[in-house]
Design a protein around this motif. Sequence first.
Motif, PDB file in Angstrom:
ATOM      1  N   GLY A   1       0.806  -1.213   0.000  1.00 19.03           N
ATOM      2  CA  GLY A   1       0.000   0.000   0.000  1.00 19.03           C
ATOM      3  C   GLY A   1       0.836   1.258   0.000  1.00 19.03           C
ATOM      4  O   GLY A   1       0.543   2.231  -0.708  1.00 19.03           O
ATOM      5  N   ILE A   2       1.897   1.249   0.788  1.00 17.24           N
ATOM      6  CA  ILE A   2       2.797   2.404   0.794  1.00 17.24           C
ATOM      7  C   ILE A   2       3.402   2.594  -0.584  1.00 17.24           C
ATOM      8  O   ILE A   2       3.582   3.729  -1.064  1.00 17.24           O
ATOM      9  N   GLY A   3       3.684   1.489  -1.276  1.00 15.03           N
ATOM     10  CA  GLY A   3       4.185   1.587  -2.641  1.00 15.03           C
ATOM     11  C   GLY A   3       3.196   2.261  -3.579  1.00 15.03           C
ATOM     12  O   GLY A   3       3.585   3.065  -4.437  1.00 15.03           O
ATOM     13  N   LEU A   4       1.900   1.974  -3.420  1.00 15.06           N
ATOM     14  CA  LEU A   4       0.899   2.636  -4.266  1.00 15.06           C
ATOM     15  C   LEU A   4       0.877   4.136  -4.007  1.00 15.06           C
ATOM     16  O   LEU A   4       0.763   4.938  -4.947  1.00 15.06           O
ATOM     17  N   SER A   5       0.988   4.529  -2.729  1.00 15.18           N
ATOM     18  CA  SER A   5       0.984   5.964  -2.435  1.00 15.18           C
ATOM     19  C   SER A   5       2.200   6.646  -3.051  1.00 15.18           C
ATOM     20  O   SER A   5       2.101   7.754  -3.593  1.00 15.18           O
ATOM     21  N   ARG A   6       3.354   5.991  -2.989  1.00 18.60           N
ATOM     22  CA  ARG A   6       4.566   6.595  -3.540  1.00 18.60           C
ATOM     23  C   ARG A   6       4.581   6.532  -5.067  1.00 18.60           C
ATOM     24  O   ARG A   6       5.183   7.404  -5.708  1.00 18.60           O
ATOM     25  N   LEU A   7       3.960   5.526  -5.634  1.00 19.09           N
ATOM     26  CA  LEU A   7       3.884   5.464  -7.097  1.00 19.09           C
ATOM     27  C   LEU A   7       3.140   6.672  -7.638  1.00 19.09           C
ATOM     28  O   LEU A   7       3.604   7.342  -8.576  1.00 19.09           O
ATOM     29  N   ARG A   8       1.997   6.976  -7.044  1.00 21.57           N
ATOM     30  CA  ARG A   8       1.229   8.135  -7.495  1.00 21.57           C
ATOM     31  C   ARG A   8       1.980   9.428  -7.196  1.00 21.57           C
ATOM     32  O   ARG A   8       2.016  10.350  -8.030  1.00 21.57           O
ATOM     33  N   ALA A   9       2.628   9.503  -6.029  1.00 19.82           N
ATOM     34  CA  ALA A   9       3.404  10.701  -5.694  1.00 19.82           C
ATOM     35  C   ALA A   9       4.568  10.873  -6.676  1.00 19.82           C
ATOM     36  O   ALA A   9       4.896  12.006  -7.071  1.00 19.82           O
ATOM     37  N   HIS A  10       5.194   9.779  -7.069  1.00 20.25           N
ATOM     38  CA  HIS A  10       6.295   9.850  -8.029  1.00 20.25           C
ATOM     39  C   HIS A  10       5.798  10.329  -9.385  1.00 20.25           C
ATOM     40  O   HIS A  10       6.495  11.094 -10.072  1.00 20.25           O
TER      41      HIS A  10
END
Length: 430
Positions: free
Chosen positions: A282-291
Amino acid sequence: MHENMFLDTADRIGRRLCRDAVWSGNACNWLGWALEVVGPTWTPVYRAQNATIYDGTGGIALFLARLCQFTRDSQQRTAALGALNRSFAALPEVTDLLRHSVYSGAAGIAYAAIEIGEALGDERIWSRGLRELRDPRNVQPNETYIDIIGGCAGTIQMLLDIGRRYRADDLLETAAAHGKVLLKTAVKSDAGWSWDTLPGSGEKHLLGYGHGAGGIGGALMELWNATGEAEYREAALQAFLYERSFFSAEQHNWPDLRSMAPLGITTPQAVYAMAWCHGAPGIGLSRLRAHELLADDAGILQDLNEALYSTAGACSSVTFPASGNMSLCHGLGGNSDLLLAAADSLDRSDLRQIAEAAGRQAIAQIQVSDMPWPCGVNGGGETPNLMLGLAGIGHFYLRLYDSARVPSILLLRDSTARAVASRTTTAAAD
């Protein structure tokens, strides 16, 4: 790459759901396992599904409608509409505190209607969904439920998506009102900003996507992208900073800060979950969108790479029944969704291959042997709903088949291009 076994598996699940639907007039529901508080603990119970996207008829309807885009199956269409009718009928029963929630409330049922109307090409359905979103009772923010699953953060993402797609400035304004609540309720420290999303669940504010700072930071980043207001960007970066202060380089993961005592777990060691709701996926999904929105931020990119490393490793080593469950919330389906989203966003075919291999492995070990699909209700069996059960497993296989036309239900972001492409493709096929 399309692979027919993935669509076939989704279709098999869809046909099972049609078979097991319990009808009353023009509405239908299903029986299945769920968790409810009985005395001091969570206990598995077998009951009718509620009305929501998370574990109710709204989510089942959404899966069946998206499946019907490919199968053109009349029974799947009928069951999707019956399930949505059940959700609409239950709207008055949704508690006021959760009405604004996408996954757990009335706003999510409205969102499901819009998505279902889009998938089935029925303007009456998406128009009803838009009307429900414009009803203040269904989208009024409150300070009690503010995370992705329960409230404001998830609602922000959904309202921005629908507001852009339908050029509805009033929905964008409502999203900003939810953002102001997040700014107001933030607890600020030198370690970053955090939120008390589940009071009493632990000594420290939670990390992760579903209930923690990661999901809230992702929503605030979306608001910055939509409004240009720097305070949202700063709040998002502070949320990520808070999570980064707990990161374990040894585990390549972030700890689950919930107290495990109610579950009978009393270990002094940190617990590291591997799920959409808590942990690296889930943290990866948040950072993917932030990236995608802030590509030059080295910290965001490092977080994303760590999350992808951990999640890819977990999905590569999957075996059933030893590997737990296949749910979207805290199982293989949700973990693989990060790999699919990152494969599309970053042009990483290696990540897609890992997700596809895990999907094939599950088919070989479960479907071929005619075993029950492992769902996400601890202590229970199969359940039909989206985030914990069969509809979500089917949605995972639809995403494996065509992630361009089947958007993630775990990361709600601007899908204007997807919607236009999907309608164009459908029109050409007709």
